[in-house]
Enzyme design. Structure first.
Site, PDB file in Angstrom:
ATOM      1  CG  ASP A 151      -9.591  -1.375  -1.102  1.00 25.59           C
ATOM      2  OD1 ASP A 151      -8.987  -2.141  -0.301  1.00 25.59           O
ATOM      3  OD2 ASP A 151      -9.599  -0.268  -1.197  1.00 25.59           O
ATOM      4  CG  HIS A 186      -1.810   1.035   1.285  1.00 24.20           C
ATOM      5  ND1 HIS A 186      -3.135   1.139   1.201  1.00 24.20           N
ATOM      6  CD2 HIS A 186      -1.740   2.531   1.861  1.00 24.20           C
ATOM      7  CE1 HIS A 186      -3.824   2.071   1.212  1.00 24.20           C
ATOM      8  NE2 HIS A 186      -3.010   3.022   1.663  1.00 24.20           N
TER       9      HIS A 186
END
Lengths: 317, 433
Positions: free
Chosen positions: B314, B188
């Site tokens: 997600d 990330h």
């Protein structure tokens, strides 16, 4: 029976700072001279007088048990007066610099200084400031020449040769002075050297050392005559360079299963002190293929040979 | 389980197999959990006795989706989602493999936890579950995990989930070590210091709402750093969620240099933008934040061109406790397992992304990157297959969602096209009534 010195070999230099720069002939002569001391050390009468009157100072800025006692015994058996400088009580703790310490000691006219320091290059720096001979007993991650010599002697006595052997050096190559000295020495004597480690423990540029590189033990040990394990420092085990002791042992620790990847008559070495259950399993360390205790014996003989060969080059020798 | 493991013939379908770039009218036969054949004219006559024959006229048969990024909550936050409820949501959305994230409690940083997840999934989930393990112990960003032992236990990749590893030395060593084990590191990319107090995309709209902004540079800088470390280490690297034009530029340069770099985009960043937040709607608060529509369009274009490899949901279930709060205080995250395909079809219908590309990015590519067996309709592959009705109009009713949490940004959205049947290992796990 007292064994007289047969070899008249002189190491034609003032210091022994590393294996780098030693020729094939010099290394071979040192090993030959060491053989004489192996025999001497197995007698009741172990004393020689070649260093009588000489002063040897063991200056250890980094703690050591076996190397320091090995040098101490070597000097004493050759008749030198040996003094150990304990770092804990030394002036360095009071803020004196390395150079100041060297100058101070030099004023006492030692003939030989045996120096270990945690910083690479520190022993060479010190050698520039003193009048006697300096022997590098290990500087940082740079060199540990007497270790490489004793390893070579151990290998030669057990395998009869070094040329043509495949030697796998396994573990923390990045931080190891033992690995660097051994790579250079074994190369000079014609062995095939392989380093085996996770990539995090290999220094950048290692591929230019003329070694083979393996990142797992199966490939790394395949066809090896000698398996040389290195110590992994505790502070490098927990997630910084390798994830954990458990994982390191699982993938890179030498156990009897992994030892089968090497030749059936492969021999196991370790410079000590060992972390049992981290880089080596006890059954292997204490097993029939282990040369680890013999390495310690060879250590004294090799250091006697180095002291002898260097002292023959000292003034008034 | 809705049905037993009778052979199934999906007849008269449009077969779309992105693993081979095939799109043709034909039949697909499944038996004993395996795809037997996919070709024109197998027909009802050529199948074993007892085969369930499904007429798929006007429908698409494709590999089941592999969702590369879903936050589940089991163990530790079962009130939000369990492997069981997530798997039901996945089946209803055409996802046959969920790749769950390691930010559970305890964190998936020990091989015993990987083992736990796989056992729980086997016992309770109706789709495949493949866990990613933590890259650093406790997700603290300081010490790498037991990458070798975790991989051996079944971890398919390594990531700190929604956290970035800020220490470049830790990242370098982890990448270096991971290369020896040939594992994929998923990262990330958001610099937490640049995020600061930010809660949505930086810009005029954030200023008008009085909300602190997160600059796209927070994402770009971290990816840029990572690319340099990949160049240094040669390790396989995957950017977890790219959302803006500048980041795509960095990604493009890395790919042009043939670095082993790939990237995902979330379905949210492909179909929504910051303006959708409107009057502080917290269901649109995600991480990284929704960007401008120009960024969204650029991400969609990057998906169409193949610059973006993977589309993921997600999926991040949050309940009223964490969402019914002032925007700045609400948790980030939106559920997505059930809606990712339908939302993705918007891009197909408006012509911005070809169907083949979308399905490739939702099935074939993630399966390849994670070395999972799905994502293909080849004979012999596991029968993880979906049937899509591409044209059926429907309105998303949050009460009908299978997920335990209802924090969907597609609440009451009008959608066109959906999954009508999901088959996992030869068993029908979901059928649209």
């Amino acid at each position: 029976m007292n064994i007289a010195a047969k070899s008249s070999f002189v190491l034609n230099r003032r210091h022994l700072l590393g294996i780098e720069g030693l020729s094939f002939d010099e290394i071979t002569a040192l090993l030959d001279l060491s053989e004489e001391f192996v025999a001497l050390n197995r007698q009741v009468e172990k004393k020689r007088t070649s260093l009588r009157g000489r002063t040897q100072i063991n200056l250890f800025f980094e703690a050591s048990t076996r190397t320091q006692s090995s040098f101490e015994l070597a000097g004493k058996r050759l008749g030198a007066d040996v003094m150990n400088m304990a770092v804990g009580s030394s002036a360095m703790k009071k803020g004196e610099t390395l150079i100041d310490t060297a100058m101070t000691l030099n004023a006492m006219h030692p003939d030989i200084l045996v120096v270990r320091h945690h910083a690479s290059g520190a022993v060479e720096l010190l050698s520039q400031k003193v009048d006697g001979s300096v022997i590098n007993a290990g500087d940082g991650a740079h060199e540990h020449p007497t270790q490489a010599l004793l390893d070579a002697l151990t290998i030669r006595r057990n395998k009869g040769r070094i040329e043509g052997l495949t030697v796998a050096i396994c573990g923390d190559i990045m931080h190891s002075r033992v690995a660097r000295s051994n790579i250079i020495l074994l190369h000079t004597l014609g062995a095939r050297v392989r380093v085996v480690a996770p990539s995090t423990l290999l220094p950048a540029g290692i591929e230019r050392f003329g070694v083979e590189i393996a990142r797992d033990m199966r490939a790394g040990l395949s066809g090896a005559d000698i398996v040389m394990m290195l110590r992994l420092q505790r502070e490098r085990m927990n997630g910084s360079f390798v994830p954990s002791v458990q994982e390191y042992f699982a993938y890179y620790g030498l156990d009897s299963r992994k030892l089968t990847f090497a030749k059936p008559d492969a021999l196991v070495m370790h410079p000590g002190p060992m972390n049992r259950g981290v880089e080596i399993e006890s059954t292997v360390a204490d097993g029939a293929q282990s040369l680890i205790r013999e390495q310690v014996e060879m250590g004294v003989a090799v250091r006697m040979a180095v002291l002898e060969a260097l002292s023959r080059n000292l003034p008034n020798a | 389980m809705l049905s037993d493991r009778r052979p199934i013939l999906l007849a008269n379908a449009r077969i779309v197999d992105p693993s081979r770039d095939l799109d043709f009218p034909g039949d697909l036969l499944i038996a004993e959990g395996i795809i037997r054949d996919a070709k024109r004219g197998i027909g009802a006559a050529g199948v074993p006795q007892g085969t369930e024959v499904v007429d798929c006229r006007g429908r698409i048969v494709a590999p089941g989706l592999v969702d590369m990024r879903a936050f589940i909550g089991e163990p530790g936050a079962e009130h939000r989602e369990t492997l069981a409820t997530a798997s039901q949501a996945a089946a209803a959305g055409g996802v046959t493999t969920i790749v769950c994230q390691p930010d559970t409690s305890p964190v998936i940083d020990d091989h015993a936890i990987v083992d736990f997840i796989l056992r729980r999934a086997r016992d309770t989930a109706i789709v495949n579950v493949a866990p990613m393990a933590a890259l650093t112990k406790g997700l603290h960003g300081k010490e790498m995990t037991e990458i070798g032992l975790l991989k051996a236990a079944g971890a398919v990749a390594f990531t700190d989930g929604a956290r970035s590893v800020t220490n470049a030395q830790v990242m370098r060593r982890a990448l270096t070590y991971a290369r020896d084990f040939d594992v994929l590191i998923v990262h990330h990319t958001e610099d937490p210091d640049l995020i600061g107090e930010g809660v949505m995309n930086e810009g005029e709209f954030a200023a008008r709402l009085g909300l602190m902004g997160i600059p796209p540079a927070a994402e770009t800088i971290m990816l840029e750093r990572d690319i340099r470390l990949v160049a240094l280490t040669g390790s396989r690297y995957h950017a977890a969620s790219v959302t803006c034009r500048e980041t795509l530029d960095v990604l493009r340069r890395a790919k042009d240099q043939n670095l082993p770099v790939t990237a995902s985009a979330s379905i949210n960043h492909l179909t929504l933008n910051a303006l959708d937040i409107g009057p502080y709607r917290t269901f649109f608060k995600v991480s990284p934040p929704l960007r401008d529509n120009d960024d969204r369009a650029a991400v969609a274009e990057a998906l169409a061109s193949g610059l973006v490899d993977v589309v993921m949901s997600d999926h991040n279930p949050q309940d009223v406790e964490t969402k019914r709060l002032p925007f700045a205080e609400a948790a980030a995250g939106a559920i997505g397992l059930e809606t990712m395909l339908a939302a993705g079809l918007r891009l197909v219908h408006d012509g911005s992304v070809p169907l083949m590309r979308l399905l490739h990015a939702m099935s074939t590519r993630p399966a390849e990157l994670l070395a999972l067996p799905g994502g293909t309709l080849r004979a012999g592959a596991p029968a993880d297959v979906i049937v899509i009705d591409p044209d059926v109009p429907w309105i998303l009713d949050p009460d009908s969602l299978k997920s335990k949490c209802k924090n969907t940004p597609f609440d009451e959205a009008k959608l066109t096209g959906r999954v009508v049947r999901t088959i996992v290992a030869g068993r029908t796990a979901y059928e649209y009534a």
